[in-house]
Design a protein around this motif. Structure first.
Motif, short mmCIF file in Angstrom:
data_model
loop_
_atom_site.label_atom_id
_atom_site.label_comp_id
_atom_site.label_asym_id
_atom_site.label_seq_id
_atom_site.Cartn_x
_atom_site.Cartn_y
_atom_site.Cartn_z
N CYS A 165 0.58 -1.32 -0.13
CA CYS A 165 0.30 -0.40 0.06
C CYS A 165 0.77 1.11 -0.33
O CYS A 165 0.00 2.45 0.91
CB CYS A 165 -0.66 -0.04 0.98
SG CYS A 165 -2.10 -1.28 1.07
N GLU A 166 2.22 1.29 -0.07
CA GLU A 166 3.39 2.30 -0.08
C GLU A 166 2.53 3.53 -0.71
O GLU A 166 2.27 2.71 -2.44
CB GLU A 166 4.51 1.96 0.19
CG GLU A 166 4.64 1.92 1.44
CD GLU A 166 4.56 2.56 2.51
OE1 GLU A 166 5.16 3.80 2.41
OE2 GLU A 166 4.77 2.09 3.73
N GLU A 167 2.56 4.70 -1.48
CA GLU A 167 2.98 5.82 -2.84
C GLU A 167 3.71 5.46 -3.37
O GLU A 167 4.41 6.51 -2.99
CB GLU A 167 2.03 6.89 -1.94
CG GLU A 167 0.42 6.54 -1.14
CD GLU A 167 -0.68 6.53 -2.20
OE1 GLU A 167 -0.01 6.35 -3.45
OE2 GLU A 167 -1.71 6.10 -1.18
N THR A 168 4.73 4.50 -3.80
CA THR A 168 5.45 4.53 -4.47
C THR A 168 4.77 3.62 -6.53
O THR A 168 3.68 3.58 -5.82
CB THR A 168 6.55 2.93 -4.18
OG1 THR A 168 5.77 2.07 -4.56
CG2 THR A 168 7.34 3.85 -2.75
N ASP A 169 6.33 3.95 -7.37
CA ASP A 169 5.77 3.68 -8.43
C ASP A 169 5.22 1.67 -7.90
O ASP A 169 5.88 1.09 -8.34
CB ASP A 169 6.89 3.60 -9.51
CG ASP A 169 6.34 3.15 -11.03
OD1 ASP A 169 5.20 3.43 -11.08
OD2 ASP A 169 7.23 2.99 -11.60
N LYS A 170 4.12 1.87 -8.30
CA LYS A 170 3.56 -0.06 -8.64
C LYS A 170 2.88 0.25 -9.77
O LYS A 170 2.54 0.62 -10.37
CB LYS A 170 2.91 0.16 -8.14
CG LYS A 170 2.94 0.19 -6.20
CD LYS A 170 2.28 -0.71 -4.92
CE LYS A 170 1.65 0.66 -4.77
NZ LYS A 170 0.45 0.74 -3.90
N LYS A 171 2.66 -0.72 -10.47
CA LYS A 171 2.29 -1.63 -11.60
C LYS A 171 0.38 -2.18 -12.06
O LYS A 171 0.60 -2.63 -10.10
CB LYS A 171 2.90 -2.66 -12.36
CG LYS A 171 3.99 -2.24 -13.07
CD LYS A 171 5.34 -2.97 -13.69
CE LYS A 171 6.16 -2.31 -13.89
NZ LYS A 171 6.16 -1.16 -14.90
#
Length: 235
Positions: A165-171
């Motif tokens: 759930c971290e606000e990072t770049d995810k696909k």
């Protein structure tokens, strides 16, 4: 079809005996009698057609009339899911994942895990019951709990994802999945994976993914991931 499970039955056997608990269920509860047909799987993909020869509620005995090897899925789905604070939620996940069509499950103990002791025997029975209810012939493999850091360092086949759930770049998981490929997906505890754990997974070539726009409970996230993989391989 009503499906029964016996892990000890083999293709070379002519007959076999159910244990006392299952025998009582078959004869006393289901009221089966001599001559009745029972369909049985060994959890390894083999479906046996059997006939009751001794209708005893202590030792129900059947003869094997025929058997058929069922086709194995072309992909292997392995979910590594942190135990939930409430056991009932993890048990729900196990039941539904087995019904949907998972192949392997590993409970992973994470930094934020509130539950670190689980009842493997009870979980195993839930998987067996779900397999029979959903008419699957392959019993999902349930592994012993393992620390997150030890799990991610183990060799895994095919695509590898970590849902967090971290606000990072995810696909998007659904966009990354490929047909007929083995998949391993990490699902964290209620408090999510720690930043350190996410970094460790990335170092082991896990791809960070999102399961949608909303924040999901651990067991819900695991089911969404499971269904996404199975649905992708049915299309």
């Amino acid at each position: 079809m009503q499906l029964f499970y016996n892990p000890s039955i083999t293709e070379t056997a002519n007959s076999f005996v159910f244990d006392k608990e299952e025998s009582k269920h078959i004869i006393k509860v289901l009221r089966k009698k001599e001559g009745d047909v029972l369909f049985v799987t060994n959890g390894l993909g083999v479906l046996f057609k059997t006939e009751i020869t001794v209708a005893s509620d202590n030792k129900c005995t059947v003869k094997i009339n025929s058997f058929e090897q069922q086709e194995k899925p072309k992909f292997h789905l392995h979910l590594a899911v942190a135990p939930t604070k409430m056991n009932e939620r993890y048990e729900w996940f196990l039941e539904k994942a087995a019904e949907i069509g998972i192949q392997e499950i590993t409970p992973i103990i994470c930094e934020h895990s509130e539950r670190k002791v689980i009842k493997i025997d009870r979980f195993q029975k839930i998987l067996e019951s779900a397999m029979k209810q959903s008419l699957h012939f392959y019993l999902p493999k349930l592994n012993e709990p393992i620390a997150f850091k030890d799990f991610v360092k183990k060799e895994s086949r095919g695509q590898k994802f970590i849902a967090h759930c971290e606000e990072t770049d995810k696909k998007s998981l659904k966009n990354e999945l490929k047909n007929n490929e083995d998949v391993t997906i990490l699902i964290g505890p209620e408090g999510d994976f720690s930043v350190k754990e996410i970094q460790l997974a990335l170092e082991q070539s896990y791809i960070p993914v999102s399961l949608g726009q909303t924040r999901l409970r651990t067991e819900t996230a695991a089911i969404v991931a499971c269904h996404s993989v199975v649905f992708k391989n049915e299309s």
